[in-house]
Motif scaffolding. Structure first.
Motif, short mmCIF file in Angstrom:
data_model
loop_
_atom_site.label_atom_id
_atom_site.label_comp_id
_atom_site.label_asym_id
_atom_site.label_seq_id
_atom_site.Cartn_x
_atom_site.Cartn_y
_atom_site.Cartn_z
N PHE A 34 0.83 -1.20 0.00
CA PHE A 34 0.00 0.00 0.00
C PHE A 34 0.87 1.26 0.00
CE2 PHE A 34 -4.01 -2.02 2.02
CZ PHE A 34 -4.47 -2.35 0.77
N ALA A 87 0.78 -4.73 4.93
CA ALA A 87 -0.01 -3.63 4.38
C ALA A 87 0.19 -2.36 5.20
CB ALA A 87 -1.48 -4.02 4.35
N ILE A 88 0.10 -2.46 6.51
CA ILE A 88 0.21 -1.24 7.31
C ILE A 88 1.65 -0.72 7.32
CG2 ILE A 88 0.47 -2.37 9.56
CD1 ILE A 88 -1.40 0.88 8.87
N VAL A 89 2.63 -1.62 7.29
CA VAL A 89 4.02 -1.16 7.26
C VAL A 89 4.29 -0.38 5.97
CG1 VAL A 89 6.41 -1.91 7.06
CG2 VAL A 89 4.96 -2.91 8.79
N ILE A 91 2.02 1.25 4.14
CA ILE A 91 1.34 2.54 4.24
C ILE A 91 2.19 3.50 5.06
CG2 ILE A 91 -0.53 3.78 5.38
CD1 ILE A 91 -2.46 1.99 4.48
N GLY A 92 2.69 3.00 6.17
CA GLY A 92 3.53 3.83 7.04
C GLY A 92 4.75 4.33 6.29
N PHE A 93 5.35 3.46 5.49
CA PHE A 93 6.50 3.89 4.71
C PHE A 93 6.14 5.06 3.79
CE2 PHE A 93 8.82 3.68 0.69
CZ PHE A 93 10.11 3.89 1.15
N GLU A 95 3.82 7.24 4.13
CA GLU A 95 3.60 8.46 4.89
C GLU A 95 4.92 9.06 5.38
OE1 GLU A 95 0.37 10.00 5.81
OE2 GLU A 95 0.02 8.87 3.98
N VAL A 96 5.84 8.19 5.80
CA VAL A 96 7.12 8.70 6.29
C VAL A 96 7.89 9.38 5.14
CG1 VAL A 96 9.39 8.02 7.16
CG2 VAL A 96 7.33 7.14 8.24
N ARG A 98 6.57 10.93 2.69
CA ARG A 98 5.94 12.24 2.49
C ARG A 98 6.40 13.23 3.57
NH1 ARG A 98 1.22 14.58 3.55
NH2 ARG A 98 0.73 12.91 4.99
N LEU A 99 6.49 12.75 4.82
CA LEU A 99 6.95 13.62 5.90
C LEU A 99 8.36 14.12 5.63
CD1 LEU A 99 5.87 11.92 9.25
CD2 LEU A 99 5.02 14.01 8.23
N VAL A 100 9.23 13.21 5.20
CA VAL A 100 10.62 13.60 4.94
C VAL A 100 10.66 14.62 3.80
CG1 VAL A 100 12.85 12.77 4.10
CG2 VAL A 100 11.60 11.46 5.80
N ASN A 103 9.52 17.99 5.14
CA ASN A 103 10.23 18.64 6.24
C ASN A 103 11.73 18.82 6.06
OD1 ASN A 103 7.95 19.08 7.90
ND2 ASN A 103 7.89 16.88 8.29
N PRO A 214 -1.61 9.09 -1.53
CA PRO A 214 -1.99 7.66 -1.62
C PRO A 214 -2.86 7.34 -2.84
CG PRO A 214 -2.29 8.46 0.61
CD PRO A 214 -1.93 9.65 -0.21
N TYR B 259 7.66 15.46 12.89
CA TYR B 259 7.82 14.03 12.69
C TYR B 259 7.00 13.21 13.68
CZ TYR B 259 11.29 14.53 9.11
OH TYR B 259 11.90 14.80 7.92
N PHE B 265 4.74 4.82 13.30
CA PHE B 265 5.32 3.92 12.31
C PHE B 265 6.52 3.20 12.90
CE2 PHE B 265 8.34 3.37 8.70
CZ PHE B 265 7.64 2.38 8.05
#
Lengths: 307, 287
Positions: A34, A87-89, A91-93, A95-96, A98-100, A103, A214, B259, B265
């Motif tokens: 995902f 799946a959730i890992v 998705i988390g990737f 999002e991370v 996108r954060l990086v 920022n 997403p 963050y 996560f």
């Protein structure tokens, strides 16, 4: 008009690359990803940042390698686990990533994004000729990836990952290195998603984090489900028809004045969701179902020996 | 400072407890991870907002309306989508729930646009207690969640419905032999889950602005909480939610607040690596 068609064709190429990659990971190997958009974004940013330094081709290759490395690593961390967790890992990737991108201003210029990415073949002169050259390049890239992935699907590697998808326990009892094969499938998929990102960056010549939502992932799933999980030809048809549909509905904005742009895009995305659900319920095998391969496809002379 | 963050984290954790419970209940009874939790929260928030802002209802009534709307939506979704795909394995259900999420989120976007909305409530002066600022939204959140948890605990442990749900979760075939209708239990489970998500959405709308992506932003913390507690374990989900809430808020002491979202996560990754069964132990995580 022809410029518009070129645009659609290049977007279809990008979607096809992403879809082919997801088809390897999810269709053949049965691994839900995902976080597709995260790998595409990594590819796009790596290409945009590196191509002024090392030239476009090495930049693309490094982008693909980086995406492959990240997806292989992620796969190593999580692939032994049940699909819900993978799946959730992923998705988390996504999002991370996108954060990086948002920022780490020093590297990615944050929300402003990176502009003026120079496209390969731009030295060919006039703008329209340049677009056609780039389109041919994109098609070539899709063709190469298709051949590579179709070759892999027919090779022992493809048979092994399909066997693992259908029953990991039996495959490992037969001595298949389940984890290693899964990591490899995930990494190859990641590399191709990275290439798709590179194409994206080159074509738009401007990237920012808002392009990598997403939704990209949802399109890829729609393409794989519509085309038929496990079938690369079906995937090309699926990706083509979906992008044509999506881009086609952009025209509607000019004709329908009751709803505004936001509503139209919301409607389009809701339709993607409805499409995913309806296809899963009514046509799970997709447009082109996964080719059944028999013993004689692999060993052409097997039948002669046993009359 | 640390005490304030700890308190905020506690309230955030309580807020996360409801959706984490919703996720874990569906996983326990119906055996798949419902990726539409976030969008169902968003739907709840908008339902409450319409009642509160357009029809000038008090917040409590709006929250009840939100719970009912989401409960019905969840039950209908179950009949239309999940029940038809029941025999096709967890991955198909998972992908279908992602499709449902896309549909619900974009119906909200279609109806209400991308702009952030807020409830029509009076802003009251926060109370100070031992150097910690406590505002009335936080008190309300804590009260609602604690009441929900107590009621749910009673339902699950003491009522025939709770017993039937636990029976289906343990062994659906055996439960069917004993005359427990799986279909009925599934529908009722979805209604409970929808009710929880509707309330959670309303509370989340008090805490931050209501927009179509509101629920999606809670998705990873919700999963982190449920995985931390061991998917399928209701008590674990509540404890997991408190831990994640506190960890998210307290992380402001050591990492940039931008963050904050990465905390959940990282928690998921660490857990899957070192204690894949969650704190209270769930069944078969590894393949």
């Amino acid at each position: 008009m022809s410029a518009y068609l070129t645009t659609i064709a290049i977007l279809v190429c990008e979607a096809a690359l992403i879809g082919l990659a997801l088809n390897l990971q999810w269709g053949l190997a049965g691994l839900v990803n995902f976080g597709v958009v995260g790998f595409v974004a990594v590819g796009a940013y790596a290409t945009a940042l590196l191509s002024p330094l090392v030239g476009w081709l090495p930049a693309m290759l490094i982008a693909a390698a980086l995406s492959a490395l990240l997806s292989g690593g992620l796969a190593l961390l999580s692939i032994r686990l049940e699909e819900n967790y993978l799946a959730i890992v992923t998705i988390g990737f996504g999002e991370v990533v996108r954060l990086v991108l948002l920022n780490e201003d020093w590297l990615t210029k944050g929300a402003l994004g990176i502009a003026d990415i120079s496209r390969p073949f731009s030295e060919l002169g006039v703008a329209s000729g340049n677009d056609i050259a780039f389109l041919l390049f994109s098609i070539a890239l899709v063709g190469l990836s298709f051949l590579l992935l179709e070759g892999l699907a027919r090779a022992p590697f493809g048979r092994a990952i399909r066997a693992i998808r259908d029953d990991p326990t039996v495959s490992s009892a037969l001595g298949k290195p389940v984890l290693a094969l899964r990591v490899r499938a995930f990494a190859i998929g990641g590399a191709i998603m990275g290439l798709a990102g590179a194409l994206h960056a080159f074509y738009l010549t401007y990237i920012d984090p808002s392009q990598f939502t997403p939704i990209v992932t949802a399109y890829a799933f729609m393409a794989v489900i519509a085309g038929g999980r496990g079938s690369n030809i079906g995937l090309l048809l699926g990706a083509g028809s979906i992008m044509a549909l999506l881009e086609g509905t952009r025209f509607l904005k000019d004709f329908i004045s009751i709803i505004d742009g936001t509503q139209l895009s919301a409607l389009r995305l809701a339709l993607i969701g409805v499409g995913i659900i309806l296809l899963l319920i009514f046509r799970p095998q997709g447009l082109v179902s996964e080719p059944k391969r028999f013993e004689r496809d692999v060993f052409p002379r097997a039948n002669e020996r046993t009359p | 400072m640390a005490a304030q963050l700890f308190f905020n984290g506690l309230v955030t954790g309580l807020l996360l407890a409801l959706p984490a419970l919703a996720l874990t209940l569906v996983f326990g009874v119906l055996k798949f991870a419902n990726f539409a939790v976030g969008s169902m929260m968003t739907l709840g928030a908008y339902a409450a907002w319409v009642a509160n802002y357009h029809f000038k209802m008090p917040l409590v009534t709006s929250a009840v309306i939100a719970a009912v709307v989401v409960a019905l939506t969840a039950a209908i979704t179950n009949t239309l989508v999940f029940e038809r795909l029941r025999d096709r394995g967890a991955i198909v259900l998972l992908v279908a729930s992602m499709g449902v999420s896309l549909v619900i989120e974009n119906i909200c976007r279609f109806l209400f646009g991308n702009n952030a909305q807020g409830f029509d409530v009076l802003v009251s002066r926060p109370i100070r207690w031992m150097g910690v600022r406590i505002n009335s939204e936080q008190i309300m959140t804590a009260a609602v969640v604690i009441v929900c948890l107590v009621v749910l605990d009673v339902v699950l442990r003491l009522t025939p419905l709770g017993r039937a749900m636990r029976a289906v979760a343990d062994n659906a075939a055996l439960a069917a032999v004993r005359g427990v209708e799986r279909r009925v239990i599934a529908t009722l489970t979805w209604m409970i889950v929808g009710g929880l998500l509707g309330l959670a959405g309303t509370l989340a709308g008090l805490d931050r602005a209501i927009d179509p992506l509101m629920g999606w932003n809670y998705q990873i913390p919700i999963f982190a909480a449920a995985i931390l507690g061991g998917l399928g374990s209701p008590l674990g989900a509540v404890i997991g939610a408190l831990v994640i809430g506190i960890a998210e808020e307290m992380s402001a002491l050591i990492i940039p607040t931008n963050y904050r979202q990465a905390v959940s996560f990282t928690a998921i990754l660490l857990l899957l690596l070192f204690r894949a069964n969650g704190l209270l132990g769930a069944k078969a995580v590894r393949k």
